[in-house]
Motif scaffolding. Sequence first.
Motif, PDB file in Angstrom:
ATOM      1  N   PHE A  64      45.018  39.750  26.896  1.00  0.00           N
ATOM      2  CA  PHE A  64      45.739  38.536  26.518  1.00  0.00           C
ATOM      3  C   PHE A  64      46.757  38.395  25.606  1.00  0.00           C
ATOM      4  O   PHE A  64      46.115  38.698  24.508  1.00  0.00           O
ATOM      5  CB  PHE A  64      44.762  37.263  26.970  1.00  0.00           C
ATOM      6  CG  PHE A  64      43.868  37.324  28.137  1.00  0.00           C
ATOM      7  CD1 PHE A  64      44.560  37.476  29.417  1.00  0.00           C
ATOM      8  CD2 PHE A  64      42.589  37.615  27.793  1.00  0.00           C
ATOM      9  CE1 PHE A  64      43.709  37.411  30.326  1.00  0.00           C
ATOM     10  CE2 PHE A  64      41.674  37.790  28.788  1.00  0.00           C
ATOM     11  CZ  PHE A  64      42.035  37.713  30.183  1.00  0.00           C
ATOM     12  N   ASP A  65      47.779  37.971  25.727  1.00  0.00           N
ATOM     13  CA  ASP A  65      48.871  38.031  24.401  1.00  0.00           C
ATOM     14  C   ASP A  65      49.727  36.717  24.824  1.00  0.00           C
ATOM     15  O   ASP A  65      49.353  36.014  25.307  1.00  0.00           O
ATOM     16  CB  ASP A  65      49.554  39.269  24.522  1.00  0.00           C
ATOM     17  CG  ASP A  65      50.220  39.839  25.873  1.00  0.00           C
ATOM     18  OD1 ASP A  65      50.656  38.701  26.618  1.00  0.00           O
ATOM     19  OD2 ASP A  65      50.589  40.960  25.962  1.00  0.00           O
ATOM     20  N   ARG A  66      51.010  36.795  24.383  1.00  0.00           N
ATOM     21  CA  ARG A  66      51.981  35.840  24.376  1.00  0.00           C
ATOM     22  C   ARG A  66      52.609  35.570  25.678  1.00  0.00           C
ATOM     23  O   ARG A  66      53.220  34.590  25.977  1.00  0.00           O
ATOM     24  CB  ARG A  66      52.951  35.979  23.302  1.00  0.00           C
ATOM     25  CG  ARG A  66      52.483  35.675  21.841  1.00  0.00           C
ATOM     26  CD  ARG A  66      52.311  34.379  21.527  1.00  0.00           C
ATOM     27  NE  ARG A  66      53.417  33.477  21.355  1.00  0.00           N
ATOM     28  CZ  ARG A  66      53.601  32.252  21.423  1.00  0.00           C
ATOM     29  NH1 ARG A  66      52.538  31.501  21.587  1.00  0.00           N
ATOM     30  NH2 ARG A  66      54.779  31.595  21.226  1.00  0.00           N
ATOM     31  N   THR A  67      52.404  36.689  26.737  1.00  0.00           N
ATOM     32  CA  THR A  67      52.711  36.371  28.129  1.00  0.00           C
ATOM     33  C   THR A  67      51.988  35.808  29.030  1.00  0.00           C
ATOM     34  O   THR A  67      50.537  36.261  29.096  1.00  0.00           O
ATOM     35  CB  THR A  67      53.083  37.918  28.622  1.00  0.00           C
ATOM     36  OG1 THR A  67      54.110  38.499  27.635  1.00  0.00           O
ATOM     37  CG2 THR A  67      53.610  37.760  29.937  1.00  0.00           C
ATOM     38  N   PRO A  68      52.253  34.575  29.611  1.00  0.00           N
ATOM     39  CA  PRO A  68      50.817  33.953  30.456  1.00  0.00           C
ATOM     40  C   PRO A  68      50.680  35.069  31.548  1.00  0.00           C
ATOM     41  O   PRO A  68      51.386  35.600  32.167  1.00  0.00           O
ATOM     42  CB  PRO A  68      51.955  32.675  30.894  1.00  0.00           C
ATOM     43  CG  PRO A  68      52.958  32.264  29.970  1.00  0.00           C
ATOM     44  CD  PRO A  68      53.217  33.768  29.410  1.00  0.00           C
ATOM     45  N   LYS A  69      49.367  34.826  31.771  1.00  0.00           N
ATOM     46  CA  LYS A  69      48.752  35.963  32.722  1.00  0.00           C
ATOM     47  C   LYS A  69      47.701  34.998  33.360  1.00  0.00           C
ATOM     48  O   LYS A  69      47.011  34.144  33.147  1.00  0.00           O
ATOM     49  CB  LYS A  69      47.815  36.952  32.083  1.00  0.00           C
ATOM     50  CG  LYS A  69      47.274  38.076  32.856  1.00  0.00           C
ATOM     51  CD  LYS A  69      46.499  38.729  32.146  1.00  0.00           C
ATOM     52  CE  LYS A  69      45.827  40.124  32.768  1.00  0.00           C
ATOM     53  NZ  LYS A  69      46.923  41.054  33.130  1.00  0.00           N
ATOM     54  N   ALA A  70      48.120  35.258  34.937  1.00  0.00           N
ATOM     55  CA  ALA A  70      46.975  34.620  35.634  1.00  0.00           C
ATOM     56  C   ALA A  70      45.766  35.475  35.979  1.00  0.00           C
ATOM     57  O   ALA A  70      45.913  36.764  36.222  1.00  0.00           O
ATOM     58  CB  ALA A  70      47.861  34.532  37.176  1.00  0.00           C
ATOM     59  N   ARG A  71      44.702  34.718  36.676  1.00  0.00           N
ATOM     60  CA  ARG A  71      43.581  35.462  37.079  1.00  0.00           C
ATOM     61  C   ARG A  71      42.487  34.449  37.771  1.00  0.00           C
ATOM     62  O   ARG A  71      42.567  33.332  37.267  1.00  0.00           O
ATOM     63  CB  ARG A  71      42.781  36.126  35.930  1.00  0.00           C
ATOM     64  CG  ARG A  71      41.354  36.498  36.200  1.00  0.00           C
ATOM     65  CD  ARG A  71      41.035  37.754  35.320  1.00  0.00           C
ATOM     66  NE  ARG A  71      41.774  38.715  35.297  1.00  0.00           N
ATOM     67  CZ  ARG A  71      41.849  39.661  34.282  1.00  0.00           C
ATOM     68  NH1 ARG A  71      41.148  39.664  33.244  1.00  0.00           N
ATOM     69  NH2 ARG A  71      42.616  40.849  34.304  1.00  0.00           N
ATOM     70  N   THR A  72      42.368  34.828  38.875  1.00  0.00           N
ATOM     71  CA  THR A  72      41.354  33.981  39.809  1.00  0.00           C
ATOM     72  C   THR A  72      40.168  34.166  39.499  1.00  0.00           C
ATOM     73  O   THR A  72      39.382  35.433  39.714  1.00  0.00           O
ATOM     74  CB  THR A  72      41.742  34.205  41.210  1.00  0.00           C
ATOM     75  OG1 THR A  72      43.088  33.984  41.505  1.00  0.00           O
ATOM     76  CG2 THR A  72      40.779  33.434  42.172  1.00  0.00           C
ATOM     77  N   LEU A  73      39.223  33.054  38.976  1.00  0.00           N
ATOM     78  CA  LEU A  73      37.941  33.321  38.878  1.00  0.00           C
ATOM     79  C   LEU A  73      37.212  32.166  39.593  1.00  0.00           C
ATOM     80  O   LEU A  73      37.716  30.942  39.406  1.00  0.00           O
ATOM     81  CB  LEU A  73      37.545  33.028  37.221  1.00  0.00           C
ATOM     82  CG  LEU A  73      38.156  33.803  36.562  1.00  0.00           C
ATOM     83  CD1 LEU A  73      37.969  33.461  35.043  1.00  0.00           C
ATOM     84  CD2 LEU A  73      38.037  35.253  36.839  1.00  0.00           C
ATOM     85  N   LEU A  74      36.119  32.288  40.287  1.00  0.00           N
ATOM     86  CA  LEU A  74      35.416  31.489  41.425  1.00  0.00           C
ATOM     87  C   LEU A  74      36.533  30.461  42.090  1.00  0.00           C
ATOM     88  O   LEU A  74      36.184  29.260  42.158  1.00  0.00           O
ATOM     89  CB  LEU A  74      34.711  30.493  40.445  1.00  0.00           C
ATOM     90  CG  LEU A  74      33.250  31.046  39.982  1.00  0.00           C
ATOM     91  CD1 LEU A  74      33.414  32.162  38.921  1.00  0.00           C
ATOM     92  CD2 LEU A  74      32.371  30.017  39.272  1.00  0.00           C
ATOM     93  N   GLU A  75      37.446  31.183  42.614  1.00  0.00           N
ATOM     94  CA  GLU A  75      38.466  30.762  43.507  1.00  0.00           C
ATOM     95  C   GLU A  75      39.439  29.649  43.046  1.00  0.00           C
ATOM     96  O   GLU A  75      40.017  28.652  43.606  1.00  0.00           O
ATOM     97  CB  GLU A  75      37.721  29.857  44.792  1.00  0.00           C
ATOM     98  CG  GLU A  75      37.085  30.884  45.860  1.00  0.00           C
ATOM     99  CD  GLU A  75      36.654  30.487  47.240  1.00  0.00           C
ATOM    100  OE1 GLU A  75      36.363  29.336  46.965  1.00  0.00           O
ATOM    101  OE2 GLU A  75      36.462  31.293  47.954  1.00  0.00           O
TER     102      GLU A  75
END
Length: 361
Positions: free
Chosen positions: A32-43
């Motif tokens: 994780f850095d200054r670029t927004p990153k998506a991740r799906t956790l528990l839907e």
Amino acid sequence: MTYADQIKTVKDYVRLPFLYDHWYVAGFKDEFDRTPKARTLLERSLVFYRSEAGELLVFQNRCLHRSFPLSESKLEGDELVCRYHGIRYDTEGAVTRVPCQAHVPNRKLRKYPVKEVGPFVFIWMGEADDPRKEEKFVKLPFLEDPSFRTVSDVVELKSNYLLMQENLNDLTHFSYLHRDSFGIDDSFLDNERVIEKTPEGIHCKHIAYFDGPAAAQLPPDVHPMLEGQKLEKWDGGTAVSPGIFKGYAPVFYTDKDGKRAALESFVMHYLTPETRSTSHYWWSISNNYAIENDEYYAAVKQFANVGFEEDLWACENMQNLLDNDRIEFEEMVIAGDQAGMLFRKVMLDWVQTEHGAGPAD
């Protein structure tokens, strides 16, 4: 129907509702850095990014205006700016500006508490102001203890996370699923076996004895202090939360003062559901011996990944049948299921605490 009725078969067991009032691993810190990153956790789709000061921030990945994913947006300073209509959010998730109007709505994105421990980011998926969240955080001091060395990795699991939790609670599969990779035969089943419910959770272990360090497959670095000793080795661990299995595989020996001592090894499994049938699976191994031996720890990582790939293969094959096979069957329970069946009861307690006795009609 109560939730107790739902856990009589694996097919129903994996349909239990997700448990949000717990900590889960969300990723490695260096992802994780200054670029927004998506991740799906528990839907739930979440967006991760760091402030200019390096603080990791996690919010719902959905603009409050038109459900545009904020992971596809950009940062200006510490403000997250939606790429669709330019709505801005501060580091608490509060709206600070709506470009087409003077009025700023009193609205906030949902923010998720996180902790960075060792190489990992842990996330609290429940309400941010829940007073229980600190006491429910699983303490893992060896991840940051300089006297330990940790290797870690991640794989994506195409099955429900509870299938892997049952796998981890069941050590009897070692002699079959891991026969070729781990070199374990039927004699493993003859080891002393302990299964108990502890304040941490369901604890299971096998105990074996070895004449000398080479027989116990220990690195040459520790051989001099162990030669001539009968060593006691544990294999096992404790399911301490829905998403964390704390494996413990120490080797006990007698130190120079005649006292019982241990070469400690924590084999950690971090299971975070993505959907009902897919999961994130991080793992780490932390040892307090041979910590300068780079070659040994490279081999440890390779060895572990081979074995864990076999576990994935088994769980994914089971998930495929649960999803697609329509033949009715009555599930058989065997003696080796004891730890897994006890963990089902613990899961039921957690589900009932969070969701009540049964699903709504």
